[in-house]
Design an enzyme around this catalytic site. Structure first.
Site, PDB file in Angstrom:
ATOM      1  N   CYS A   1       1.104  -1.473   0.371  1.00  0.00           N
ATOM      2  CA  CYS A   1       0.056  -0.400   0.688  1.00  0.00           C
ATOM      3  C   CYS A   1       1.097   1.203  -0.058  1.00  0.00           C
ATOM      4  O   CYS A   1       2.007   1.813   0.589  1.00  0.00           O
ATOM      5  CB  CYS A   1      -0.922   0.148   1.690  1.00  0.00           C
ATOM      6  SG  CYS A   1      -2.605  -1.088   1.259  1.00  0.00           S
TER       7      CYS A   1
ATOM      8  N   ALA B   1      -2.810  -3.427  -2.556  1.00  0.00           N
ATOM      9  CA  ALA B   1      -3.807  -3.773  -1.654  1.00  0.00           C
ATOM     10  C   ALA B   1      -4.874  -2.604  -2.771  1.00  0.00           C
ATOM     11  O   ALA B   1      -4.652  -1.281  -2.045  1.00  0.00           O
ATOM     12  CB  ALA B   1      -4.159  -3.826  -0.698  1.00  0.00           C
TER      13      ALA B   1
ATOM     14  N   TYR C   1      -8.052  -7.914   7.046  1.00  0.00           N
ATOM     15  CA  TYR C   1      -8.622  -7.291   6.421  1.00  0.00           C
ATOM     16  C   TYR C   1     -10.273  -8.274   5.717  1.00  0.00           C
ATOM     17  O   TYR C   1     -10.457  -9.201   6.611  1.00  0.00           O
ATOM     18  CB  TYR C   1      -8.830  -7.296   5.223  1.00  0.00           C
ATOM     19  CG  TYR C   1      -7.223  -5.657   5.374  1.00  0.00           C
ATOM     20  CD1 TYR C   1      -7.430  -4.548   5.672  1.00  0.00           C
ATOM     21  CD2 TYR C   1      -5.827  -6.143   5.030  1.00  0.00           C
ATOM     22  CE1 TYR C   1      -6.373  -4.266   6.589  1.00  0.00           C
ATOM     23  CE2 TYR C   1      -4.913  -4.957   5.420  1.00  0.00           C
ATOM     24  CZ  TYR C   1      -4.966  -4.015   5.916  1.00  0.00           C
ATOM     25  OH  TYR C   1      -4.416  -3.503   6.253  1.00  0.00           O
TER      26      TYR C   1
ATOM     27  N   ARG D   1      -4.216 -14.168  -0.935  1.00  0.00           N
ATOM     28  CA  ARG D   1      -3.301 -13.992  -0.077  1.00  0.00           C
ATOM     29  C   ARG D   1      -4.125 -14.441   1.229  1.00  0.00           C
ATOM     30  O   ARG D   1      -4.740 -13.948   1.288  1.00  0.00           O
ATOM     31  CB  ARG D   1      -2.295 -12.882  -0.267  1.00  0.00           C
ATOM     32  CG  ARG D   1      -0.950 -12.881   0.186  1.00  0.00           C
ATOM     33  CD  ARG D   1      -0.567 -11.632   0.480  1.00  0.00           C
ATOM     34  NE  ARG D   1       0.644 -11.689   0.900  1.00  0.00           N
ATOM     35  CZ  ARG D   1       1.851 -10.386   1.458  1.00  0.00           C
ATOM     36  NH1 ARG D   1       1.283  -9.077   1.272  1.00  0.00           N
ATOM     37  NH2 ARG D   1       2.909 -11.064   0.879  1.00  0.00           N
TER      38      ARG D   1
HETATM   39  C1  LIG Z   1       4.967  -0.104   2.968  1.00  0.00           C
HETATM   40  C2  LIG Z   1       4.291  -1.656   3.294  1.00  0.00           C
HETATM   41  C3  LIG Z   1       2.525  -1.287   2.453  1.00  0.00           C
HETATM   42  C4  LIG Z   1       2.442  -2.836   2.357  1.00  0.00           C
HETATM   43  N1  LIG Z   1       0.891  -2.973   1.685  1.00  0.00           N
HETATM   44  C5  LIG Z   1      -0.067  -4.278   1.679  1.00  0.00           C
HETATM   45  C6  LIG Z   1      -0.622  -4.804   1.141  1.00  0.00           C
HETATM   46  O1  LIG Z   1      -1.243  -3.654  -0.134  1.00  0.00           O
HETATM   47  N2  LIG Z   1      -1.164  -5.908   0.588  1.00  0.00           N
HETATM   48  C7  LIG Z   1      -1.181  -7.138   1.062  1.00  0.00           C
HETATM   49  O2  LIG Z   1      -0.770  -7.552   1.748  1.00  0.00           O
HETATM   50  N3  LIG Z   1       0.353  -6.823   2.663  1.00  0.00           N
HETATM   51  C8  LIG Z   1       1.167  -5.296   2.171  1.00  0.00           C
HETATM   52  N4  LIG Z   1       1.780  -5.662   3.439  1.00  0.00           N
HETATM   53  C9  LIG Z   1       2.776  -6.219   4.058  1.00  0.00           C
HETATM   54  C10 LIG Z   1       3.973  -7.284   2.377  1.00  0.00           C
HETATM   55  O3  LIG Z   1       3.638  -7.817   1.605  1.00  0.00           O
HETATM   56  C11 LIG Z   1       4.845  -8.048   3.396  1.00  0.00           C
HETATM   57  O4  LIG Z   1       3.698  -9.859   3.381  1.00  0.00           O
HETATM   58  C12 LIG Z   1       5.307  -7.764   4.505  1.00  0.00           C
HETATM   59  O5  LIG Z   1       6.033  -6.606   4.902  1.00  0.00           O
HETATM   60  C13 LIG Z   1       6.622  -8.919   4.883  1.00  0.00           C
HETATM   61  O6  LIG Z   1       7.187  -8.920   3.798  1.00  0.00           O
HETATM   62  P1  LIG Z   1       8.403  -8.069   4.333  1.00  0.00           P
HETATM   63  O7  LIG Z   1       9.733  -9.109   5.540  1.00  0.00           O
HETATM   64  O8  LIG Z   1       9.631  -9.082   2.700  1.00  0.00           O
HETATM   65  O9  LIG Z   1       8.854  -7.188   4.300  1.00  0.00           O
HETATM   66  C14 LIG Z   1       2.406  -3.757   3.044  1.00  0.00           C
HETATM   67  C15 LIG Z   1       4.245  -4.088   4.102  1.00  0.00           C
HETATM   68  C16 LIG Z   1       5.130  -2.736   3.672  1.00  0.00           C
HETATM   69  C17 LIG Z   1       6.263  -2.471   4.350  1.00  0.00           C
END
Ligand SMILES: Cc1cc2nc3c(=O)[nH]c(=O)nc-3n(C[C@H](O)[C@H](O)[C@H](O)COP(=O)(O)O)c2cc1C
Length: 371
Positions: A25, A57, A183, A231
């Site tokens: 996001c 999202a 959500y 997901r």
């Molecule tokens: C800035 C940001 C925005 C995110 N927005 C979403 C999103 O839109 N949809 C989603 O399923 N997860 C979202 N997440 C979770 C990530 O997709 C991911 O599952 C989570 O950060 C863990 O992975 P990582 O350790 O590689 O960051 C977001 C995470 C971050 C850091």
């Protein structure tokens, strides 16, 4: 070569490698419409060398946005704005692009993270009434969401289908249904948020009903060769709530309905969640779903090191790895991973001259000269 850099298929979608950019996001849209920020943000990630880029999202209706800045795809204006961004990405990069379709449920009407992320009161000009399976707030002291009635469920199912139709028309390579992180769809799945006593609440089977109906509506709305996957949160991290056994059963039900892959995350539905976020902490859930369900499986969560990503693939724990924060921190992560693992990665020809001397064969097809 490391299998991390071998092609990976989700149905008809063929990704050039097994590195997925997780949905993130940006809270930067206006009335749901993408703008220059999204063009720059997705544009730079499209040059990363990852095989698949997942757009954040994207709300299927305005009340389904987490914040007033969430991306949406519920109007012609939203569709036109996203067409511009996707067109720019397509014109400059061969990366495959998926979109995550979402409804925020009771976590809607929030401030952005950089404003603190708290609930925005309904009375505030930037707030609205959230909806959910049951009138239970996410956090004690917050305003309760309105419990969805039959008309509300129909409206949201239809919104998911309509948005999926727009996504297919825009030419996204795949559609990811967001059923994770507390959500709306996860709220239906979890007994912590779903205390309905009708056909959509009670047993795990009944709690899965609405998310599965939404999946069916999307699947029916888009061409048969367009991959649709989900997901999900593999556990609520709360004793006695939604857990990995439920997630396996849900994944099997999705598979029976034509789901093309499972993207395995966790948590988000309760402030009581007890998580120990160590490297790869969600990978064992992906491994179990992959073994028991047999769909292409994407692991995510604190995967930051190329060797670790390589081992997840070689160890058969997942078919692909998704990265979120590490991609923001280092948008050339796939280049650096390819270099570390002795593999090749696609890079734009404008950047071929950046190939370090010690990695002479890093970029696919790279050659350059001058006079
Ligand atoms: C800035 C940001 C925005 C995110 N927005 C979403 C999103 O839109 N949809 C989603 O399923 N997860 C979202 N997440 C979770 C990530 O997709 C991911 O599952 C989570 O950060 C863990 O992975 P990582 O350790 O590689 O960051 C977001 C995470 C971050 C850091």
């Amino acid at each position: 070569m490391s299998p991390l850099f071998e092609p990976f298929r989700i149905g008809t979608l063929e990704s050039s490698n097994r590195i997925v950019i997780a949905p993130m996001c940006q809270y930067s849209a206006v009335d749901g419409s993408a703008n220059d920020w999204h063009l720059i943000h997705l544009g730079h990630l499209a040059l990363s060398g990852a095989g698949l880029l997942t757009v954040e999202a994207t709300a299927v209706e305005a009340v389904g946005r987490i914040t007033a800045g969430d991306l949406g795809l519920y109007s012609d204006a939203n569709e036109a704005a996203l067409a511009r961004v996707l067109g720019a990405v397509r014109s400059q990069s061969p990366i495959k692009v998926a979109i995550q379709l979402a409804h925020a449920g009771r976590k809607a009407s929030s401030h952005t993270p950089w404003e603190g992320g708290a609930q925005v009161p309904i009375a505030d000009a930037r707030g609205w009434q959230a909806v959910a399976p049951s009138a239970l707030p996410h956090r004690a002291g917050e305003a309760a969401p309105a419990a969805l009635d039959a008309a509300g469920l129909l409206r949201i199912r239809t919104a998911f289908a309509d948005t999926a139709r727009r996504a297919a028309r825009l030419g996204f390579d795949g559609i990811e249904l967001h059923a994770a992180h507390g959500y709306l769809l996860h709220e239906f799945l979890s007994p912590l948020a779903n205390q309905r006593d009708d056909a959509y609440g009670g047993s795990a089977e009944k709690r899965m009903r609405f998310p599965l109906e939404v999946f069916d509506a999307i699947r029916a709305a888009v061409p048969a060769d367009k991959p649709v996957w989900a997901r999900l949160s593999a556990t609520d991290w709360v004793a006695g709530a939604w857990d990995i056994d439920d997630a396996v059963a849900f994944s099997q039900a999705l598979k029976a309905r034509g789901c093309a892959a499972i993207h395995v995350s966790s948590g988000g539905v309760s402030p009581q969640q007890a998580i120990q976020p160590v490297a790869g902490y969600q990978v064992p859930f992906a491994a179990r779903i992959r073994a028991e369900v047999g769909l292409p499986t994407i692991a995510v969560g604190l995967i930051t090191e190329p060797q670790h990503a390589h081992e997840i693939i070689t160890g058969g724990q997942a078919d692909a790895v998704a990265l979120a924060r590490a991609m923001l921190y280092d948008p050339r992560w796939p280049w650096h991973a390819a270099a570390a693992l002795g593999a090749q990665v696609h890079a734009p020809h404008q950047y071929w001259r950046s190939q370090p001397r010690e990695f002479k064969d890093l970029f696919v097809n790279a050659s350059f000269g001058a006079r």
